[in-house]
Write an enzyme that holds these catalytic residues in place. Structure first.
Site, short mmCIF file in Angstrom:
data_model
loop_
_atom_site.label_atom_id
_atom_site.label_comp_id
_atom_site.label_asym_id
_atom_site.label_seq_id
_atom_site.Cartn_x
_atom_site.Cartn_y
_atom_site.Cartn_z
N HIS A 46 -58.83 -50.84 -57.51
CA HIS A 46 -58.14 -51.37 -58.69
C HIS A 46 -58.60 -50.66 -59.95
O HIS A 46 -59.78 -50.72 -60.31
CB HIS A 46 -58.39 -52.86 -58.83
CG HIS A 46 -57.45 -53.55 -59.78
ND1 HIS A 46 -56.24 -54.05 -59.39
CD2 HIS A 46 -57.54 -53.79 -61.11
CE1 HIS A 46 -55.62 -54.60 -60.43
NE2 HIS A 46 -56.41 -54.45 -61.49
N ASP A 48 -56.98 -50.08 -64.04
CA ASP A 48 -55.91 -50.46 -64.97
C ASP A 48 -55.58 -49.38 -65.99
O ASP A 48 -55.05 -49.68 -67.06
CB ASP A 48 -56.30 -51.75 -65.70
CG ASP A 48 -56.02 -52.99 -64.88
OD1 ASP A 48 -54.85 -53.24 -64.57
OD2 ASP A 48 -56.98 -53.71 -64.53
N GLU A 150 -50.03 -56.07 -59.64
CA GLU A 150 -50.98 -57.16 -59.84
C GLU A 150 -50.27 -58.41 -60.35
O GLU A 150 -50.19 -58.66 -61.54
CB GLU A 150 -52.08 -56.73 -60.82
CG GLU A 150 -53.21 -57.74 -60.92
CD GLU A 150 -54.31 -57.29 -61.85
OE1 GLU A 150 -55.40 -57.89 -61.79
OE2 GLU A 150 -54.09 -56.36 -62.65
N HIS A 177 -51.45 -63.52 -60.65
CA HIS A 177 -52.46 -63.08 -61.61
C HIS A 177 -53.18 -64.35 -62.09
O HIS A 177 -53.57 -65.17 -61.25
CB HIS A 177 -51.84 -62.27 -62.75
CG HIS A 177 -52.86 -61.56 -63.59
ND1 HIS A 177 -53.02 -61.81 -64.92
CD2 HIS A 177 -53.81 -60.66 -63.26
CE1 HIS A 177 -54.03 -61.07 -65.41
NE2 HIS A 177 -54.52 -60.36 -64.41
N HIS A 218 -57.44 -62.93 -57.35
CA HIS A 218 -56.77 -63.80 -58.33
C HIS A 218 -56.20 -65.08 -57.73
O HIS A 218 -55.83 -65.97 -58.50
CB HIS A 218 -55.65 -63.07 -59.08
CG HIS A 218 -56.11 -62.19 -60.20
ND1 HIS A 218 -56.54 -62.69 -61.40
CD2 HIS A 218 -56.21 -60.84 -60.28
CE1 HIS A 218 -56.89 -61.68 -62.19
NE2 HIS A 218 -56.70 -60.55 -61.53
N HIS A 239 -60.11 -56.48 -56.04
CA HIS A 239 -61.19 -56.46 -57.02
C HIS A 239 -61.74 -57.88 -57.19
O HIS A 239 -61.41 -58.59 -58.12
CB HIS A 239 -60.75 -55.87 -58.36
CG HIS A 239 -59.59 -56.54 -59.04
ND1 HIS A 239 -58.39 -56.77 -58.42
CD2 HIS A 239 -59.45 -57.02 -60.31
CE1 HIS A 239 -57.56 -57.37 -59.27
NE2 HIS A 239 -58.19 -57.54 -60.41
N ASP A 346 -62.19 -52.18 -61.19
CA ASP A 346 -61.45 -52.77 -62.30
C ASP A 346 -61.73 -52.04 -63.61
O ASP A 346 -61.80 -52.66 -64.68
CB ASP A 346 -61.73 -54.27 -62.44
CG ASP A 346 -60.62 -55.00 -63.22
OD1 ASP A 346 -59.58 -54.38 -63.49
OD2 ASP A 346 -60.80 -56.17 -63.56
#
Length: 419
Positions: A46, A48, A150, A177, A218, A239, A346
């Site tokens: 993961h 971003d 995600e 999420h 999540h 993650h 992450d």
């Protein structure tokens, strides 16, 4: 790295910055770690960077050229190389504040940005849709680029949208999420469905049929168990860390970790300080209260940053360490098994990472810490990428069987849940 940093064991060491207490020098262990990652590079679950590029430059890689050093980001190509990263799941995240068509459109813009990034930096990156394509990219000296969506809000309760994201290269969907979706409970929202609804179960079945990994980061524990009950392919946590060591909702309980061996799944341990360090988690809880008091959603990163900076001026912010991350890696290995642990940093999804893991160049330092704890070369290879690659390949195998046995699902949430 600066010489005044605490080491992974939180100790000051006049012989080096990491407080190494074992029989080998830190330099020797890190050199050995780099050699291991040269042959078994990291497949990280993961990152971003796509959303960070949206905020920083509207996806304009002329303005923010990640072929060069970008100190305002955690990620650029030189540091990916330095970190021994051979494959990366790029998150095509959009905030849950975007719903319906807006969420789908923003997700497609994220997907487009990753495709554009891979095309622009084709000498360094290669789009990968399968485990074999990951291996071919590595053999060619390029970083395999996979996509992960995600949050189930990105499909707007449509299995057709799910299939089209898969056609565009998305290879996992995180079921929620930070907020519930109409068919699944999030870990950080009030329970509404008892886990998965009937439509949620159909989403999992259809993901298995097409070969898209079910990502349980999540989601609420009931959702985790529901997906494991229904699914026929390995799941991942792209993650997440161990709840037994840091008791926050985003982490994975031991009873779920214990099911990964039977499922073939992988928990990709994250580096997020609030998920690995109880002290950082406590600070983050105070920050969350401050954000809520001002009516700022937790994933409104632009507004939230100002609030966090103000809080930090009042209350010193603790730092997580490499040792704490390694503790989570070892706990997952102990509970789930050495075949079911991976890494999901992450990066560029949080504003700060642990000491020694400040950016994507830090993976060799974590591997060195594990080598100091007597991890074998074979265990390191599984952790770095072997387990995640095997899960992806197994999901592909399940999909071949299921897609031959049944057609695409035309089910709707109205039909199954009466919504």
């Amino acid at each position: 790295m600066t010489g005044d940093l605490q080491g992974p064991h939180g100790l000051q060491d006049p012989q080096g910055p990491y407080g190494l207490q074992g029989p080998q020098s830190w330099e020797g262990l890190e050199g050995r770690a780099r050699a291991l990652l040269a042959s078994s590079p990291v497949l990280d679950g993961h990152n971003d960077l796509p959303w960070a590029m949206r905020l920083a430059a509207g996806y304009d890689f002329d303005k923010v050229d990640v072929a060069a050093a970008q100190p305002a980001l955690h990620t650029d190509i030189p540091r990916l190389r330095a970190g021994g990263v051979g494959a990366q799941f790029w998150s095509v995240f959009v905030p849950a504040q975007l719903q319906g068509d807006h969420a789908v459109a923003a997700t497609l813009e994220q997907v487009d940005a990753v495709h554009a990034m891979v095309a622009r930096y084709g000498d360094a990156l290669a789009l990968a849709r399968t485990a074999d394509e990951v291996e071919r990219a590595r053999a060619a000296g390029r970083i395999a680029s996979l996509l992960g969506a995600e949050g189930g809000h990105s499909i707007d309760c449509s299995l057709g949208v799910l299939r089209m994201l898969f056609a565009l290269g998305v290879r996992y969907l995180t079921l929620t999420h930070n907020q519930n979706v109409p068919w699944a409970d999030s870990a950080t929202d009030s329970p509404a469905h008892g886990g998965l609804t009937r439509f949620g179960e159909e989403v999992v079945r259809e993901m298995n049929r097409i070969g898209m990994l079910v990502d349980l980061s999540h989601v609420a524990p009931a959702t985790m168990h529901g997906a494991l009950d229904v699914g026929q392919a390995p799941v991942i946590f792209s993650h997440s860390s161990a709840r037994a060591l840091c008791d926050v909702p985003r982490n994975v309980p031991d009873d779920v970790l214990g099911r990964l061996a039977g499922n073939g799944g992988v928990c990709m341990v994250t580096f997020v300080p609030a998920f690995v360090s109880p002290a950082c988690a406590a600070w983050r809880a105070a920050a969350r209260e401050r954000l809520a008091a001002q009516g700022i959603p937790e994933d409104d990163f632009a507004a939230g940053r100002q609030v966090l900076e103000a809080l930090e001026a009042e209350l010193p912010r603790p730092r997580a360490t490499i040792a704490e991350v390694a503790d989570h890696v070892e706990h997952v290995r102990e509970v789930a098994g050495a075949d079911h642990v991976g890494l999901g940093g992450d990066y560029d999804g949080v504003d700060r990472q642990p000491l020694g893991l400040e950016d994507v160049s830090g993976y060799p330092r974590l591997i060195a810490e594990l080598l100091d704890r007597r991890w074998s070369d074979a265990e390191i290879a599984k952790l770095a990428s072997g387990n995640a690659l095997r899960a992806l390949r197994d999901a592909e195998s399940v999909a071949r069987e299921l897609s031959a046995a049944r057609p695409p699902s035309l089910a709707t949430i109205a039909e199954l849940d009466g919504a």
